[in-house]
Design a protein around this motif. Structure first.
Motif, PDB file in Angstrom:
ATOM      1  N   VAL A   1       0.856  -1.183   0.000  1.00  0.00           N
ATOM      2  CA  VAL A   1       0.000   0.000   0.000  1.00  0.00           C
ATOM      3  C   VAL A   1       0.890   1.231   0.000  1.00  0.00           C
ATOM      4  CG1 VAL A   1      -1.828   1.269   1.191  1.00  0.00           C
ATOM      5  CG2 VAL A   1      -1.771  -1.222   1.319  1.00  0.00           C
ATOM      6  N   ARG A   2       0.680   2.146  -0.949  1.00  0.00           N
ATOM      7  CA  ARG A   2       1.471   3.374  -1.053  1.00  0.00           C
ATOM      8  C   ARG A   2       2.974   3.096  -1.119  1.00  0.00           C
ATOM      9  NH1 ARG A   2      -1.078   8.032   2.894  1.00  0.00           N
ATOM     10  NH2 ARG A   2      -3.106   8.223   1.846  1.00  0.00           N
ATOM     11  N   GLY A   3       3.299   1.986  -1.773  1.00  0.00           N
ATOM     12  CA  GLY A   3       4.706   1.649  -1.964  1.00  0.00           C
ATOM     13  C   GLY A   3       5.332   1.004  -0.756  1.00  0.00           C
ATOM     14  N   GLU A   4       4.521   0.710   0.307  1.00  0.00           N
ATOM     15  CA  GLU A   4       5.050   0.090   1.516  1.00  0.00           C
ATOM     16  C   GLU A   4       4.444  -1.294   1.683  1.00  0.00           C
ATOM     17  OE1 GLU A   4       5.606   4.153   4.224  1.00  0.00           O
ATOM     18  OE2 GLU A   4       3.901   2.826   4.579  1.00  0.00           O
ATOM     19  N   LEU A   5       5.245  -2.239   2.214  1.00  0.00           N
ATOM     20  CA  LEU A   5       4.780  -3.592   2.477  1.00  0.00           C
ATOM     21  C   LEU A   5       4.200  -3.663   3.876  1.00  0.00           C
ATOM     22  CD1 LEU A   5       7.714  -5.697   0.926  1.00  0.00           C
ATOM     23  CD2 LEU A   5       5.518  -5.074  -0.106  1.00  0.00           C
ATOM     24  N   TRP A   6       2.980  -4.239   4.005  1.00  0.00           N
ATOM     25  CA  TRP A   6       2.304  -4.351   5.286  1.00  0.00           C
ATOM     26  C   TRP A   6       1.805  -5.781   5.484  1.00  0.00           C
ATOM     27  CZ3 TRP A   6       1.403  -0.586   9.008  1.00  0.00           C
ATOM     28  CH2 TRP A   6       1.798   0.721   8.673  1.00  0.00           C
ATOM     29  N   LYS A   7       1.873  -6.231   6.717  1.00  0.00           N
ATOM     30  CA  LYS A   7       1.251  -7.497   7.072  1.00  0.00           C
ATOM     31  C   LYS A   7      -0.256  -7.273   7.066  1.00  0.00           C
ATOM     32  CE  LYS A   7       1.078 -10.910  10.808  1.00  0.00           C
ATOM     33  NZ  LYS A   7       1.569 -11.235  12.178  1.00  0.00           N
ATOM     34  N   ALA A   8      -1.016  -8.193   6.444  1.00  0.00           N
ATOM     35  CA  ALA A   8      -2.455  -7.992   6.300  1.00  0.00           C
ATOM     36  C   ALA A   8      -3.201  -9.283   6.564  1.00  0.00           C
ATOM     37  CB  ALA A   8      -2.784  -7.471   4.902  1.00  0.00           C
ATOM     38  N   VAL A   9      -4.469  -9.122   7.004  1.00  0.00           N
ATOM     39  CA  VAL A   9      -5.352 -10.262   7.268  1.00  0.00           C
ATOM     40  C   VAL A   9      -6.690  -9.958   6.616  1.00  0.00           C
ATOM     41  CG1 VAL A   9      -6.537 -11.606   9.037  1.00  0.00           C
ATOM     42  CG2 VAL A   9      -4.206 -10.803   9.449  1.00  0.00           C
ATOM     43  N   SER A  10      -7.231 -10.950   5.879  1.00  0.00           N
ATOM     44  CA  SER A  10      -8.533 -10.736   5.264  1.00  0.00           C
ATOM     45  C   SER A  10      -9.605 -10.717   6.352  1.00  0.00           C
ATOM     46  CB  SER A  10      -8.838 -11.830   4.241  1.00  0.00           C
ATOM     47  OG  SER A  10      -8.881 -13.098   4.871  1.00  0.00           O
ATOM     48  N   LYS A  11     -10.562  -9.847   6.220  1.00  0.00           N
ATOM     49  CA  LYS A  11     -11.568  -9.623   7.250  1.00  0.00           C
ATOM     50  C   LYS A  11     -12.403 -10.867   7.507  1.00  0.00           C
ATOM     51  CE  LYS A  11     -15.621  -6.800   8.328  1.00  0.00           C
ATOM     52  NZ  LYS A  11     -16.550  -5.753   7.859  1.00  0.00           N
ATOM     53  N   ASP A  12     -12.854 -11.537   6.425  1.00  0.00           N
ATOM     54  CA  ASP A  12     -13.744 -12.681   6.595  1.00  0.00           C
ATOM     55  C   ASP A  12     -13.016 -14.021   6.607  1.00  0.00           C
ATOM     56  OD1 ASP A  12     -12.935 -12.693   4.012  1.00  0.00           O
ATOM     57  OD2 ASP A  12     -14.941 -12.506   3.134  1.00  0.00           O
TER      58      ASP A  12
END
Length: 443
Positions: free
Chosen positions: A403-414
């Protein structure tokens, strides 16, 4: 010749302090209008001035239709504990000492009246009915005030029978009738005439710490005590017609303001008028009245910061703050203030300047701070909410997005699986993890 002049100058310098020190002083103060707690404060100020200057006597020119019982009793106590003789002078012509004014007169060390004045009519009442008839006080209250008046008359050696009739029969007396009935001691046209006739008389009430005093008004200097700024303000407000009108208009302003939200003018004026009306009813002293207005001013300042009104609350706050400060510090009379008279002259300017500075601060400074706190944050992780990113590592349900050129740890909501290359929208930020959902319509 030069030596003779020097000797005469030296002798005169020695004599001047001696003559001025021997000069006796009589103070004259004025009390007019309804008896309230402000009147009691003014009495205290006058008596304090006379005591501090070791005056021969204090003359109070009284003209009142009566007023509050508790304020009257406080004044009676002040007079009877005074170390200076207090003379009540019903003056000028046409003046009256009715109701509470009669009790005050009967407690004094000497009573004088000007021609064409009257004294009496002390029957306690609770008010007036809708048809205009008087609502008389119950016997319990009538008996109390009768005993109170009788005790004042007995202590001063004045006519007890007439004193009781003041309460029980609403008796009123002219100066000639009062003098003949031994209710008063002097009929005088003016203050010089009073001093001349009262000279050599013995006080009717013992002076605190001195017993009965023989008045000596030979070679006295008369000094007038002018009512303070605070007293002039509250005397105007204490007029029953004025205080009632302010109270009613203030209430209507508040009601109209609540019915027309967003304008702010009716409720602002209503609040100020309502407070002034309550102050005018006399249930406060100078300190309380001043503090109420200062607090009201601060409330207006804060309201301006929280609910900007283009300066309306600021003006209302400035008026309330300055008026409250003047009443709070400008009480007293004859040079007796909460601070010294010279200091008050400077303090008056300081109060106005402080009020203006506070108004400007809350108008511009605090309002800007409040607006800044209310503005949606433009930096930080919260800004990511709503942004769309791209999956770099499968979310199953946890993975990595960009996101915006940055790597983020993410979890899908469902908890669903989202493949690499698919687009996701950030819904929430939990620490260093983004909660996302798949952007619908993407393959």
């Amino acid at each position: 010749m030069k030596r003779a002049l020097l000797v005469m100058l030296f002798v005169s310098m020695l004599l001047v302090p001696f003559v001025s020190a021997d000069k006796k002083v009589v103070y004259v103060g004025k009390i007019e209008g309804t008896i309230t707690q402000y009147t009691a404060d003014q009495f205290a100020s006058y008596i304090k001035t006379a005591e501090e200057n070791n005056a021969e006597a204090l003359i109070i020119e009284l003209n009142t239709p009566g007023g509050q019982g508790d304020a009257m009793m406080r004044i009676v106590s002040l007079i009877q504990n005074s170390t200076v003789p207090v003379i009540i002078y019903v003056y000028p012509r046409g003046a009256i000492a009715a109701s509470a004014g009669t009790y005050i007169a009967m407690s004094s060390h000497l009573i004088a009246m000007a021609p064409a004045t009257s004294i009496g009519a002390c029957e306690p009442i609770l008010g007036y009915a809708s048809n205009g008839s008087i609502i008389r006080a119950p016997d319990k209250i009538r008996n109390f005030y009768t005993a109170y008046m009788r005790s004042l008359a007995e202590e001063s050696g004045r006519n007890v029978t007439a004193a009781e009739k003041f309460v029980l029969e609403d008796l009123s007396l002219t100066p000639e009738e009062a003098l003949e009935a031994h209710v008063i001691e002097v009929i005088a046209n003016d203050v010089p005439d009073l001093l001349r006739k009262a000279n050599g008389m013995r006080t009717k009430v013992p002076v605190a710490g001195k017993g009965y005093v023989t008045l000596n008004f030979t070679n006295v200097e008369v000094r007038e005590l002018n009512p303070s700024l605070s007293y002039r303000i509250v005397t105007f407000l204490a007029n029953p017609a004025v205080s009632y009108l302010l109270f009613v208009v203030g209430m209507l302003g508040l009601v109209f303001g609540f019915l027309t939200p967003g304008w702010h003018v009716p409720e602002t004026l209503g609040a100020i008028l309502l407070v002034l009306g309550v102050i005018g009813m006399g249930y406060f002293g100078y300190n309380e009245a001043g503090l109420v207005l200062v607090i009201l001013g601060m409330i207006f300042f804060i309201a301006e910061a929280l609910t900007p009104t283009f300066g309306l609350f600021t003006v209302a706050g400035l008026v309330s703050f300055v008026l409250g400060g003047l009443i709070l510090f400008g009480k007293g009379g004859g040079g007796v203030y909460l601070v010294s008279a010279s200091t008050f002259e400077t303090l008056r300017v300081a109060i106005i300047v402080t009020g203006v500075l506070l108004a400007l601060f809350f108008l511009f400074g605090m309002a800007a701070v409040v607006r800044a706190h209310r503005r949606k944050p433009e930096t930080g992780r919260e800004e990511l909410i709503g942004e769309v990113g791209k999956v770099i590592e499968d979310l199953n349900p946890e993975g990595v997005i960009k996101v915006r050129g940055e790597l983020w740890k993410a979890v899908s909501k469902d908890g669903s699986t989202i493949k690499v290359g698919e687009r996701v929208r950030v819904l929430e930020v939990r620490g260093l993890t983004l909660i996302v959902e798949k952007v619908r319509g993407d393959s």
